[in-house]
Structures are given as structure tokens and as C-alpha cells.
Design an enzyme around this catalytic site. Structure first.
Site, short mmCIF file in Angstrom:
data_model
loop_
_atom_site.label_atom_id
_atom_site.label_comp_id
_atom_site.label_asym_id
_atom_site.label_seq_id
_atom_site.Cartn_x
_atom_site.Cartn_y
_atom_site.Cartn_z
N ASP A 98 0.95 -1.27 -0.05
CA ASP A 98 0.11 0.12 -0.09
C ASP A 98 1.09 1.01 -0.08
OD1 ASP A 98 -2.33 1.81 0.47
OD2 ASP A 98 -1.51 1.98 2.54
N THR A 118 0.33 4.96 1.06
CA THR A 118 0.02 5.83 2.28
C THR A 118 0.26 5.06 3.59
OG1 THR A 118 -1.44 6.88 0.83
CG2 THR A 118 -1.16 7.87 3.07
N ASP A 124 -1.60 -0.98 5.92
CA ASP A 124 -1.90 -0.28 7.19
C ASP A 124 -3.34 0.27 7.60
OD1 ASP A 124 -1.53 1.84 5.62
OD2 ASP A 124 -1.27 3.21 7.26
#
Lengths: 66, 826
Positions: free
Chosen positions: B516, B518, B704
Site C-alpha cells: 500500500d 500511504t 496499514d
């Protein structure tokens, strides 16, 4: 040797007492945290309890003068 | 792209100290620098309450405190006082006589020193009788006198030392985890006690075999062993039998089948021998075998539970209180009392309590928790807002349309559950070997039994049995768990926590790693990258002006300035939604924000944008434009090396992000990632990974946010960042607790080594079994020989697995070294 006919049953009874006590302590939550007690002994604030002459610390400037 | 200024890290939380800030306090006789006023306040509270030994003993940096200012905000204190109300307390506080006991969940615990700090700090508060914090499940039990100190004071004191406390409402899943842990502990205890007792009697029996012993004693001791071993088989070994039965039903042979066969077979044979007073008994081997296997299972379960605070994660995202409009009044009520149709006011900086529609005001909403997009989204009247997201700029009034289980947040959780069900199974080496092995053993046993029955029927039963016992897959079933346990332990010490058994095997065979963007490859928040002064005002003066104005906003852009020292004071702040801020310092008016918005107040035309792409803010006063500020989401320092290492190891790296700004391309080029998919929703992320998997790729997903949860659950292997939301962490197969992406490389290297060791182990144990089998089949093996052989082969396997503890450093040495040279020569 006939004594083992008495001793082994006693051992089994004692072991089952131990099992009972163990179950009781598990159900009571005493085994919930197995990690922190191992560390907590290191954190005790025993600084004040150590006699001065037993301290393994770098001597302060005052000690040097003596 | 990354700045090199951050040579020093915050003493408290370990994050880099931004340039120009100065937060210092004396800890253990030395001045220490901190990164923000929040850390400073926490450190000072710790030192002032005489608990600075915490810093000596801790093994992990503290988490960065939630509150980034010196004093706790008024709003938080107000919210905490809600918890003083008896009808809210009834869920998690028990009052007996004068003392009450509260159960809390504490966020931010990183190591055992945190537990010590919390317990001592809470015990120092007047009225507190007892405080106990559990390191494993982060739960606290505080016994205190309500009349001396209200609960809100206890909670705010916990905030003050940098942790967050929430009431603990156990949900079903969490209760199940607790029961599982207790049951496993009890099983282990029974097996341990049983093993010791039977072993004692077995020594007497073996001694009797050598020295000679009267038959009545032998019979008696066999019966005693039977009595002791039975609970071990029927209670402690139950999970193996149940799993084996399930495997047989689904026709998918795993290690549980030969294990139960060995345990069950040896036990039944021993019972038969005891009753008929013939043959041999194997009670000692059976109980010892069960005990060793249970230890492996227990350790695996504990690793799985380590992140298992599943239930409360959703709760933590939602606020505790809401401002409800009743008639003409505003009333602070607990969120769980909200119902559909209520009108609620949400002030800037507050979390939206439930899904709703805006009925008054306009603002922008930070939806990063749901979508990963860190810039807020504009919302106007009649727009829908989602519970758990944060209102950023102006107060808004919303009408609640969905609460509790119907909210969008819960919908994501449902998507997650579906993804988990469809998760592909990882083929385990040991299971594959096991299924061949079981078939082979069963066939041999049948053939041997049949042949002996033809030759000498009286011996057939005992010889067949000894074949089964000798081939007891003790070493075979220890081969995998010991290697996995050793490797898991080593990785945990190095900051990669593995929570599911299959991770090491699937990391070793991984072909694709999907990141991922960000919060995973980047830090996940905006920071100031560059300043271009346009007049003779220096950079630092421009920052001071900007920081003074931005101090008044909670917008993520403004937050990038919050850590700068704000010596000046701005007044008359005006917030233009989605544009920028205006304020006065002294007699001068300033604007900061989008270029056309800022340049409106000065007489000059808008200066040309600097050439480097990025998000540029313009600072203007009434006379001229003063400076450009470039903001960006900073790429993690070690990300570039990590990608290089991974590519060197032959893995394909991909980036999968909900963001579709130009930053995506920029980050991808910088890191050297060729495959990028941008602007995708959680569903699309999931289908992308599924697609890869259907085409034969072995995918490791690293993410996250809440928006990554479905894809984390759907990927073969998933790793969550240490800073991820709890929900993401509990659903991942592993957690990077050290926040260091390079650990992923270590993980893959060690996983490959583990796989090699497992293969060696399987080879050795099969070798032993194949040697022993023909001897047993011809009836040459006495039970003590079998026991010796079994122990020896188990020892070989276990010590081979221990190499995963020892050799790891040498193995990874050159790579660490290489990464350090990379760091110094960018």
C-alpha cells in the site's frame, strides 16, 4: 516392596490435588499474563536499599576527594 | 526527496526531530531532545513522578503520544468526565463496598517497561488501591476509591503519560480467545503433570526389566500408569483427535492424522497389554509425545493472540460522546445512546459518531482511516458523512441515518469476513509429506500384519503394533513446529511479529509483494519538504509566520506546521474551506493556502509555481507574496533499499493505492517500482490481489489502514505495519512492530532458510523411520530400543531447528552492512 500399593495411590491423589490447584489458578486468571512478571523483577526500585559501599556505580567527584 | 536533517531522533518516541524545534528536558541527568510538545509533556510527567527508570529498562521506543500539545485539550477532558456517570460505568466498573474496580484497555503499550510505568504512575494517584496491567492483552484492572478520585482523573492521568485508555467491553470474539488460552494452558498442565508421573513409574518398570521384578508389582504399576495417562489422552490430546477427525472428513490429510494415530494406537495397545497382562506398555512415550506437541501448539497460539485485541478496535475508532441537539440545547451524550434521526453537532477536529447527512454548515472531512487518502474531502449540505471519520474545518450539523452495525465501517468489516473465508490455503510441506507418510505407514502395517498372520498368528498383533509405534512420527511431527517456533522467535526479537503458522512457509515461496502506498511506503502524513522565499525574508522567518497562523487549524496541511516552533501569535483567524487561512500578526494581514486564494490579498499578481511538482502553498501579506512551501508525504527512509533487496531476491514489487494524485508516480519512480495500480477502492484492491493469486502468484500484501483490511484478509500472506489500526493488525498474518520495512527482507531470508531446515528435518526423520520400519516388521525391535531411537531422532531434529536461532545474524550480516553503506551514499 508392598508399600508401593499404598504409596502409588497416594502419589496419584496428590497429583490430582495438584491438577485441581492448577485448574483453579488458570480459571482465576493467574496465567493470563505470562510475559510481564518475568520483567517486573528487574524494575524494582531498589536503588535506596543497596548499601553505599556495595554500589557498582561510577564514584561521584565527592568520593574521589575522600 | 528525503531530508537528511533528521540525524537525531526523539528520545521519547524515536521519531525524527524536525529541524528548528527545541524541546529538551533532563532525563537521568542528561538533557534529551524531543520531537514535539506532546512527547515533552509526557516525558516531563514521567520524570516528575520519579519514574524515569522507565527509560533505562524499556526495550522499545514509546509510541508517539496522541495529544501533541502540552496540556490535554478541553474537549478530551470533557469527554472523559462522561465516564463518571454511573449508567455508563455500569458496563465496565464493579463497585463493592467503598472500592470500585474498572477494566480498561490501554493503547500504546510497547514493552514490559510500559506496564511498569503505567502501574506505578496509576498507583501514585491518591485513592488508588491497586493497579494491574496485563502486557499480553493490554488490559488494565484498577481498584480505587470513587469518592477520592473520579474515574476521569485516572483516565486523563493515563493520557498524560502518553497512553490512551478505553473502557473494556469484552465482545464474543475476545471472550473466545480468552477461553482458548485458558483451555490450552489447562491441557498443557495436565499433559505435563501426567508425563512426569508416568515417567516416574516407567523408570521403575524399566529398572524391573533389568533387575527382575515380581509380576504383581508390574501389573499394579501398569494399572497406575493407565490411570494417570488416561486424562492426558482424553483431555490434553483431544485437539489432535478432533483435528484428525475433521481432516478425515474433508479428505485432506495433515500431520494431525499420524499424530492421533500414534497417540491413539500406542495408548490402546498399552491398555490392551495392561488388561491382558501381556506385551509392552508405552504410556510414558505417549504422554511425553503429547506434552511436546502441546508446547509447540501453545507457543503458536500465543503468537497468534499477541495482536488479538480484535473486538475493541472498532470501538476505538468511534468517539465516546456526541453533541446532540435537544430543542434549542446542545447536550453531551454517549454515542451508544444515539438513534437514527438525531441531530448532532460536530465541531472541527472531532470524530463523526455515526453515518449521517449534513443538514447545516460545510466543511471538509478527513476520511483517511477509511480510504487511506490523507487529504480531507469537501463536504456540503446533503452530502453523506461516515462514522469514524474526522471533521476538519468548520462545525457541521448532521442527521444520523445509520448507527452501530449498519454503519459503513461495519460494512468494511463484513467485506473482511468474506475475504477471509475465500482466502487461499497455503500448501504446507509437512502436511504434504504427512499425507504420503500416513498412507505408506498404514499400507505397511496392513501388509506386515497380514503376512505375520499367515506365518504366525499369535505374533501378528504385537508386531503390527510395534510397526505402528516405531514409525510413530514423533520426529516427523516435531520437524516443522520446532523450526517454525525457532524462526518465529528470532523474527520477533527483530521486530517482525508472526501471528499465523503458515506465514514462514508462504514468505519463503512468495513471488509478489504488494505494498500500500500511504502509511506503508510513506510516513502517512504531510510534512514540509521545501521552502522557497520570494522576498528577502529568511526561510525561518517565513516558517514562523506560517506556523503562527496554521496553529489554529487541525487540517492535515496545517498539522505539518504544528511541530515548528510558534513564537509569534496570530489573531483574527479566518478559515476559508478548501482554500486556506487568513490571520493577522501585529498589524499585518497574511494569507496562506492555495496560490490564487493567497495572492488575492496582495497587490501583486500570483508568482509562477516553482518547477518541482508537489503540493505548493503560498504565503502572502498585503504587499507581496512571501514564500512557497512544498508539502509532501515523505517516503520512509528505508523503503528504497527494501525494494532493492526484495527485487534482488527475485520478488516482483507492486504498489496498490487508493490515491490517484501525481505523487503516486513520483513515489513509484523514486522507489523503482514498475507495477503500480492507483486510485482503487478496497474492493478493487481485493480483486486485483485475487487476480494475481488466480494467475499463480504467491502474494504478500503489506498495508496499514482500514481500507487495506479486506485485501490483507484476502491475500495469501498479509503483513500490517506497526502503526496500523488495530483491526488491520488483528487481521494480518504478521505485524512489522519495528516500523522498519527492511525487516521484511530479513523475514524472507529467514523464511527461506527455515524452509531448507524443515526439509532437512523431514529427511532425517523419514530416514530414521525407514531404517526402523523393516526391523520392526521382522520383530527385532524391543520397546526400549524404539524409545531410544525415537529420542535420538527427535534430538537431531530439534538441534537442527535451533540453528535458526544461532546462525541468523551471520546469515544476514552482509545484507545489513550493505544497507548501511546505501544509507550513507544516497
Amino acid at each position: 516392596m508392598d508399600i508401593i500399593f499404598l504409596l502409588i495411590p497416594i502419589a496419584i491423589i496428590l497429583a490430582s490435588c495438584a491438577v485441581w490447584a492448577f485448574f483453579w489458578s488458570v480459571n482465576n486468571g493467574q496465567y493470563d499474563d505470562l510475559d510481564s512478571p518475568a520483567h517486573s523483577i528487574l524494575y524494582d526500585d531498589d536503588e535506596a536499599l543497596i548499601p553505599d559501599d556495595a554500589k557498582v556505580k561510577k564514584p561521584s567527584p565527592k568520593d574521589k576527594d575522600d | 526527496m528525503t531530508d537528511n536533517h533528521s540525524s537525531k531522533n526523539c528520545y521519547h518516541c524515536g521519531l525524527p526531530i524536525p529541524p528548528g524545534s527545541n524541546f529538551t528536558t533532563i532525563i537521568n541527568d542528561e538533557p534529551r531532545d524531543m520531537c514535539c510538545p506532546g512527547c515533552l509533556a509526557v516525558a516531563e510527567t514521567i520524570v516528575n513522578s520519579g519514574l524515569d527508570t522507565y527509560y533505562k529498562h524499556r526495550t522499545e521506543s514509546a509510541g508517539s503520544p496522541e495529544i501533541r500539545s502540552k496540556e490535554l485539550p478541553e474537549q478530551l477532558l470533557q469527554e472523559l468526565t462522561l465516564y463518571n456517570e454511573p449508567n455508563i460505568q455500569k458496563d465496565f466498573v464493579i463497585t463493592k463496598d467503598n472500592l470500585s474496580e474498572a477494566s480498561l484497555v490501554i493503547e500504546g503499550i510497547t514493552c514490559a517497561a510500559c506496564v511498569w510505568l503505567l502501574e506505578h504512575h496509576i498507583q501514585g494517584i491518591p485513592g488508588v488501591e491497586k493497579a494491574h496491567v496485563n502486557l499480553t492483552n493490554h488490559r488494565a484492572r484498577i481498584t480505587w476509591d470513587k469518592t477520592v478520585t473520579p474515574l476521569s482523573t485516572l483516565l486523563s492521568e493515563i493520557y498524560r503519560i502518553g497512553y490512551q485508555a478505553h473502557p473494556y467491553h469484552p465482545d464474543k470474539e475476545e471472550q473466545l480467545l480468552e477461553q482458548e488460552q485458558k483451555r490450552a494452558t489447562r491441557r498443557l498442565g495436565i499433559a505435563g503433570i501426567g508425563m512426569m508421573q508416568t515417567m516416574m513409574i516407567a523408570v521403575a518398570l524399566y529398572g524391573g526389566d533389568i533387575q527382575g521384578i515380581e509380576n504383581r508389582y508390574v501389573t499394579f504399576m501398569r494399572w497406575a500408569s493407565l490411570v494417570i495417562a488416561s486424562p492426558v489422552i482424553f483431555y490434553a490430546a483431544r485437539p489432535f483427535f478432533l483435528a484428525a477427525w475433521r481432516d478425515l472428513k474433508t479428505k485432506h490429510l495433515t500431520m494431525d492424522v499420524p499424530v492421533s494415530l500414534a497417540i491413539g494406537g500406542a495408548y490402546l495397545a498399552s491398555v490392551w497389554a495392561t488388561i491382558t497382562n501381556s506385551g509392552e506398555v508405552y504410556f510414558d512415550s505417549v504422554t511425553m509425545f503429547t506434552f511436546f506437541l502441546l508446547i509447540g501448539r501453545f507457543l503458536e497460539m500465543k503468537a497468534r493472540h499477541r495482536t488479538g485485541r480484535a473486538g475493541n478496535s472498532l470501538l476505538n475508532l468511534l468517539p465516546a460522546s456526541a453533541l446532540k441537539i435537544v430543542g434549542n440545547d446542545e447536550q453531551l451524550i454517549p454515542v451508544k445512546d444515539l438513534t437514527v434521526g438525531d441531530y448532532v453537532i460536530i465541531r472541527p477536529g472531532h470524530t463523526i459518531p455515526a453515518d449521517g447527512i449534513i443538514t447545516a454548515g460545510n466543511s471538509s472531512v478527513d476520511e483517511s482511516a477509511l480510504t487511506g487518502e490523507y487529504l480531507p474531502i469537501r463536504k456540503q449540505i446533503d452530502d453523506k458523512v461516515v462514522g469514524g471519520t474526522i471533521n476538519v474545518e468548520n462545525p457541521i450539523t448532521i442527521k444520523i441515518i445509520q448507527t452501530g452495525n449498519e454503519t459503513q465501517l461495519s460494512a468494511i468489516v463484513r467485506l473482511l469476513e468474506r475475504a477471509q473465508e475465500e482466502k487461499p490455503h497455503v500448501a504446507k510441506v509437512a502436511d504434504k509429506v504427512a499425507s504420503y507418510f500416513v498412507t505408506a505407514v498404514l499400507l505397511t502395517a496392513i501388509i506386515v500384519g497380514f503376512s505375520w498372520w499367515l506365518v504366525e498368528p499369535s505374533q501378528a498383533f504385537w508386531i503390527t503394533l510395534s510397526v505402528l509405534v516405531v514409525t510413530c512420527p514423533c520426529a516427523l511431527s516435531l520437524a516443522t513446529p520446532t523450526a517454525l517456533t525457532a524462526a518465529t522467535g528470532t523474527l520477533r526479537q527483530n521486530g517482525l511479529l508472526i501471528t499465523r503458522g503458515h506465514v514462514l512457509e508462504s514468505l519463503a515461496t512468495a513471488t509478489h509483494i504488494v505494498f500500500d502506498k500511504t502509511g506503508t511506503l510513506t510516513q502517512g502524513n504531510l510534512s514540509l519538504q521545501q521552502i522557497v522565499p520570494l522576498t528577502d525574508l529568511s526561510e525561518s522567518e517565513c516558517i514562523k509566520i506560517a506556523a503562527a497562523i496554521e496553529k489554529h487549524s487541525e487540517h492535515p496541511i496545517a498539522k505539518a506546521f504544528h511541530e515548528k516552533s510558534a513564537e509569534l501569535n496570530a489573531s483574527n483567524i479566518h478559515n476559508e474551506v478548501g482554500q486556506g487561512l487568513e490571520g493577522s500578526i501585529g498589524n499585518q494581514r497574511y494569507r496562506i493556502g492555495k496560490p490564487d486564494f493567497s495572492s488575492q490579498i496582495c497587490s501583486q499578481p500570483q508568482p509562477p509555481l516553482p518547477e518541482i511538482s508537489g503540493q505548493w502553498l503560498l504565503l502572502c501579506n498585503e504587499n507581496s507574496a512571501l514564500a512557497w512551501f512544498r508539502l509532501n508525504d515523505q517516503v520512509r527512509r528505508e523503503a528504497q533499499q527494501t525494494i532493492k533487496h526484495l527485487q534482488q531476491l527475485g520478488l516482483t514489487c507492486e504498489m496498490l493505492t487508493g490515491d490517484n494524485s501525481s505523487a503516486v508516480e513520483e513515489v513509484a519512480t523514486f522507489l523503482g517500482i514498475n507495477n503500480t495500480v492507483s486510485g482503487v477502492s478496497p474492493e478493487q484492491k481485493l480483486s486485483h490481489v485475487k487476480n494475481l493469486q488466480e494467475n499463480g502468484a504467491q502474494v504478500v500484501m503489506v498495508g496499514d489502514g482500514i481500507n487495506d483490511i479486506p485485501v490483507l484478509a484476502g491475500a495469501q500472506t498479509s503483513i500490517a505495519m506497526g502503526g496500523a489500526t488495530d483491526l488491520a493488525k488483528t487481521n494480518a498474518d504478521g505485524v512489522l512492530i519495528s516500523h522498519d520495512l527492511l525487516r521484511l527482507v530479513d523475514g524472507i531470508l529467514l523464511a527461506r532458510k527455515t524452509k531448507r531446515i524443515i526439509k532437512q528435518n523431514l529427511f532425517w526423520s523419514l530416514f530414521y523411520n525407514l531404517m526402523a520400519l523393516p526391523l520392526a516388521a521382522f520383530g527385532f525391535i524391543a520397546p526400549y530400543m524404539a524409545a531410544l531411537g525415537m529420542s535420538a531422532s527427535s534430538l537431531v531434529v530439534v538441534s537442527n531447528a535451533m540453528r535458526l536461532n544461532r546462525l541468523k545474524k551471520r546469515k544476514l550480516g552482509p545484507i545489513k552492512h550493505q544497507s548501511e553503506t546505501l544509507k550513507t551514499n544516497p
